[in-house]
Write an enzyme that holds these catalytic residues in place. Structure first.
Site, mmCIF file in Angstrom:
data_model
loop_
_atom_site.group_PDB
_atom_site.id
_atom_site.type_symbol
_atom_site.label_atom_id
_atom_site.label_comp_id
_atom_site.label_asym_id
_atom_site.label_seq_id
_atom_site.Cartn_x
_atom_site.Cartn_y
_atom_site.Cartn_z
ATOM 1 N N TYR A 36 0.855 -1.188 0.000
ATOM 2 C CA TYR A 36 0.000 0.000 0.000
ATOM 3 C C TYR A 36 0.890 1.236 0.000
ATOM 4 O O TYR A 36 1.793 1.379 0.831
ATOM 5 C CB TYR A 36 -0.924 0.034 1.222
ATOM 6 C CG TYR A 36 -1.932 1.158 1.118
ATOM 7 C CD1 TYR A 36 -3.211 0.917 0.635
ATOM 8 C CD2 TYR A 36 -1.592 2.467 1.450
ATOM 9 C CE1 TYR A 36 -4.126 1.944 0.488
ATOM 10 C CE2 TYR A 36 -2.496 3.496 1.304
ATOM 11 C CZ TYR A 36 -3.759 3.236 0.828
ATOM 12 O OH TYR A 36 -4.653 4.256 0.672
ATOM 13 N N GLN A 94 -10.741 0.131 0.981
ATOM 14 C CA GLN A 94 -11.156 -0.751 -0.111
ATOM 15 C C GLN A 94 -9.964 -1.424 -0.788
ATOM 16 O O GLN A 94 -10.052 -2.579 -1.231
ATOM 17 C CB GLN A 94 -11.996 0.021 -1.135
ATOM 18 C CG GLN A 94 -11.312 1.181 -1.820
ATOM 19 C CD GLN A 94 -11.462 2.485 -1.070
ATOM 20 O OE1 GLN A 94 -11.658 2.497 0.149
ATOM 21 N NE2 GLN A 94 -11.353 3.598 -1.784
ATOM 22 N N ASN A 139 -3.510 6.059 6.048
ATOM 23 C CA ASN A 139 -4.240 6.862 7.036
ATOM 24 C C ASN A 139 -5.013 5.960 7.997
ATOM 25 O O ASN A 139 -4.853 4.737 8.004
ATOM 26 C CB ASN A 139 -5.169 7.854 6.331
ATOM 27 C CG ASN A 139 -6.221 7.149 5.480
ATOM 28 O OD1 ASN A 139 -6.522 5.965 5.649
ATOM 29 N ND2 ASN A 139 -6.809 7.889 4.545
ATOM 30 N N SER A 181 5.210 9.296 13.341
ATOM 31 C CA SER A 181 6.664 9.187 13.295
ATOM 32 C C SER A 181 7.284 9.788 14.555
ATOM 33 O O SER A 181 6.742 10.719 15.155
ATOM 34 C CB SER A 181 7.194 9.909 12.055
ATOM 35 O OG SER A 181 8.568 9.664 11.890
ATOM 36 N N GLN A 235 11.367 14.949 11.752
ATOM 37 C CA GLN A 235 10.230 14.089 12.058
ATOM 38 C C GLN A 235 8.976 14.901 12.331
ATOM 39 O O GLN A 235 7.871 14.503 11.959
ATOM 40 C CB GLN A 235 10.551 13.181 13.243
ATOM 41 C CG GLN A 235 11.666 12.199 12.962
ATOM 42 C CD GLN A 235 11.456 11.446 11.665
ATOM 43 O OE1 GLN A 235 10.520 10.668 11.523
ATOM 44 N NE2 GLN A 235 12.318 11.682 10.680
ATOM 45 N N HIS A 239 6.461 15.630 9.499
ATOM 46 C CA HIS A 239 5.598 14.592 8.921
ATOM 47 C C HIS A 239 4.124 14.921 9.145
ATOM 48 O O HIS A 239 3.326 14.909 8.215
ATOM 49 C CB HIS A 239 5.918 13.218 9.526
ATOM 50 C CG HIS A 239 7.030 12.514 8.827
ATOM 51 N ND1 HIS A 239 6.915 12.058 7.533
ATOM 52 C CD2 HIS A 239 8.274 12.178 9.233
ATOM 53 C CE1 HIS A 239 8.050 11.462 7.178
ATOM 54 N NE2 HIS A 239 8.892 11.534 8.183
ATOM 55 N N GLU A 283 11.128 4.985 17.687
ATOM 56 C CA GLU A 283 11.249 4.524 16.299
ATOM 57 C C GLU A 283 12.650 4.844 15.769
ATOM 58 O O GLU A 283 13.341 3.980 15.229
ATOM 59 C CB GLU A 283 10.188 5.227 15.448
ATOM 60 C CG GLU A 283 10.257 4.894 13.972
ATOM 61 C CD GLU A 283 9.316 5.743 13.140
ATOM 62 O OE1 GLU A 283 9.057 5.371 11.979
ATOM 63 O OE2 GLU A 283 8.844 6.793 13.639
ATOM 64 N N HIS A 284 13.066 6.091 15.904
ATOM 65 C CA HIS A 284 14.403 6.533 15.497
ATOM 66 C C HIS A 284 15.148 7.047 16.718
ATOM 67 O O HIS A 284 14.625 7.898 17.440
ATOM 68 C CB HIS A 284 14.320 7.680 14.481
ATOM 69 C CG HIS A 284 13.472 7.394 13.288
ATOM 70 N ND1 HIS A 284 12.180 7.886 13.157
ATOM 71 C CD2 HIS A 284 13.721 6.673 12.167
ATOM 72 C CE1 HIS A 284 11.679 7.478 11.999
ATOM 73 N NE2 HIS A 284 12.584 6.743 11.380
ATOM 74 N N ASP A 296 16.096 7.446 6.210
ATOM 75 C CA ASP A 296 14.804 7.507 5.528
ATOM 76 C C ASP A 296 14.935 7.216 4.036
ATOM 77 O O ASP A 296 14.003 6.700 3.419
ATOM 78 C CB ASP A 296 14.178 8.891 5.705
ATOM 79 C CG ASP A 296 13.380 9.003 6.991
ATOM 80 O OD1 ASP A 296 13.120 7.972 7.620
ATOM 81 O OD2 ASP A 296 13.019 10.138 7.359
ATOM 82 N N GLU A 317 -1.093 -36.625 29.116
ATOM 83 C CA GLU A 317 -2.105 -35.661 28.696
ATOM 84 C C GLU A 317 -3.424 -36.333 28.322
ATOM 85 O O GLU A 317 -4.323 -35.693 27.796
ATOM 86 C CB GLU A 317 -1.575 -34.846 27.504
ATOM 87 C CG GLU A 317 -0.391 -33.964 27.865
ATOM 88 C CD GLU A 317 0.111 -33.136 26.689
ATOM 89 O OE1 GLU A 317 -0.380 -33.334 25.558
ATOM 90 O OE2 GLU A 317 1.002 -32.286 26.897
ATOM 91 N N HIS A 345 -2.464 -40.189 20.275
ATOM 92 C CA HIS A 345 -1.108 -39.677 20.111
ATOM 93 C C HIS A 345 -0.103 -40.731 20.572
ATOM 94 O O HIS A 345 0.886 -41.023 19.893
ATOM 95 C CB HIS A 345 -0.896 -38.402 20.950
ATOM 96 C CG HIS A 345 -1.454 -37.157 20.349
ATOM 97 N ND1 HIS A 345 -2.794 -36.933 20.210
ATOM 98 C CD2 HIS A 345 -0.825 -36.057 19.864
ATOM 99 C CE1 HIS A 345 -2.989 -35.739 19.667
ATOM 100 N NE2 HIS A 345 -1.803 -35.191 19.439
#
Length: 441
Positions: free
Chosen positions: A136, A197, A220, A243, A265, A268, A333-334, A367, A421, A426
């Site tokens: 995506y 979708q 999003n 971010s 950052q 963003h 994250e960074h 990046d 068990e 088994h």
């Protein structure tokens, strides 16, 4: 514009520091009920109506007057055309970045392995790439060709047979850099659809969009919510939050550099988070002054200001040891280790998506073109998650090949455990293979 000196100041010596830090870091990427229900309705429509639903949603959400699904398919020739439409420097930059990303990820590739025990039993692991991956990509003018490289190249290195990309083109806006990046990265098929979708189409398949095994890539709140709902039907990479960057600095890096690293950052979006930790109070003041000086020069100044003032912070700590403790608590994250000798502190870092070492290594290099993946765990999930990589597009199957003697010996152990068990079938299944040593059969 509000004065950027409103950036939050925290001191680790404050008795309430832990509470204030928790409040600063809190982030809920949970959809409200209306978004959640809308996404469920979209998924249901795509499952029931396939291509027709995709066409209807594209008309509704992207403002495109499309006649059929054929209008939403881009052939390989269109990707190749994009390569000729971008500038020479842009193409060279994409190709160089792609080569570096490919080289780095080739070192992650795992191979199958086996070993043979003394009795001839063979154990091992078979590593197999996914058949098909879905990528995506956000569309329109604010799109990210670098994300195409970071998501598609590891899949190709892993050996994924087919990479399918979905990218919306709202109001007909096509980003040539994104298509050029798809061409360079080896994307096999492209559909100009987006939103929940598109995720549903990748997860369940339609007459035109093939069903994939895993969906990766940012989006999003509707895309993130859709990924949550289709997980289990397909794999997903992660549910990413805003971010983040955490800079740990000893106070000897140019404060303008640090301010701009924080901006990198914050620009963003308004919910992005930029934090600086330092034992040097005077240096924190200098960075605050740099923020005030540089902010008016930024194209996305309003977004940066909102991010910095809303979720940013300058944190004073006792010493570098405490700075590392705070970094591990945040699990960013960074993480930039903007210090004299970052190698000294690296062994103490337990939680971070990517670690940028030294004063000259800006997060922005990661990046785009350093090589490691920029798809990273956010919102503290670096405590248990890793960057996107080749391993995300490979699966592992265990191999067990027992010799007669091995099956007999293992069967004795399995029998005891299975009967413990109360799983008699088994036990008897294993016992059938136990060799009667007195009879020799």
């Amino acid at each position: 514009m509000t004065a950027p000196t409103a950036i939050r100041r925290l001191n680790a010596a404050d008795p309430d520091f832990a509470h204030h830090l928790d409040h600063l870091l809190s982030w809920e990427s949970v959809s409200d009920d209306s978004v959640n229900q809308r996404v469920l309705d979209i998924i249901k429509a795509v499952r029931e109506r396939g291509d027709a639903a995709l066409v209807d949603f594209t008309r509704q959400f992207d403002g495109l007057d499309v006649a059929s699904m054929a209008d939403l398919i881009l052939p390989r020739e269109r990707l190749e055309l994009a390569l000729t439409r971008i500038t020479v420097p842009q193409r060279e930059a994409l190709e160089k970045a792609a080569a570096r990303v490919r080289s780095y990820h080739e070192k992650q590739k795992q191979d199958s392995w086996t070993y043979t025990e003394a009795d001839g039993t063979v154990l091992g692991q078979k590593v197999t790439p996914l058949d098909r991956a879905g990528l995506y990509v956000p569309g329109g003018k604010a799109s990210y060709p670098s994300s195409v490289l970071m998501n598609a190249i590891p899949a190709k290195v892993a050996g994924v047979t087919e990479v399918v990309m979905v990218v919306p083109t709202p109001r007909g806006e096509i980003n040539e850099l994104v298509l050029a990046a798809a061409c360079i990265a080896g994307v096999d098929r492209v559909f100009t659809i987006g939103g929940a979708q598109a995720v549903a189409a990748l997860a369940y398949g339609t007459e035109s969009v093939p069903k994939v095994d895993k969906v990766v890539g940012p989006g999003n709140i509707y895309v993130a919510t859709a990924k949550r709902h289709v997980f289990g039907q397909v794999g997903i990479d992660m549910i990413a939050g805003p971010s983040e960057i955490l800079v740990v600095c000893d106070g000897h890096t140019d404060p303008d550099w640090i301010a701009m690293d924080l901006f990198s950052q914050a620009e963003h979006d308004e919910d992005a988070q930029a934090i600086l930790v330092s034992p040097d109070a005077e240096f924190l003041d200098k960075v605050a002054a740099s923020i005030a000086k540089l902010l008016p020069t930024m194209e996305r100044a309003q977004i940066i200001e909102t991010s910095i003032n809303g979720r940013g912070a300058l944190i004073k700590v006792r010493d570098m040891e405490q700075a590392i403790e705070v970094a591990n608590r945040i699990a960013p994250e960074h993480l930039e280790l903007s210090v004299a000798d970052p190698q000294v502190w690296l062994p103490l870092i337990r939680h971070a998506g990517a670690i940028f070492m030294g004063r000259h290594t800006s997060e922005a290099l990661g990046d785009y073109c350093a090589g490691p993946n920029h798809v990273l765990p956010t919102s503290g999930t670096a405590r248990f998650s890793s960057p996107l990589g080749v391993y995300d597009f490979q699966k592992r199957s265990s191999i067990i090949f027992c010799s007669e003697q091995g099956a007999s010996e293992l069967g004795k152990t399995a029998s005891v455990l299975a009967r413990g068990e109360s799983l008699t079938a088994h036990a008897r299944s294993a016992e059938y293979r136990i060799v009667d040593e007195q009879k020799g059969n």
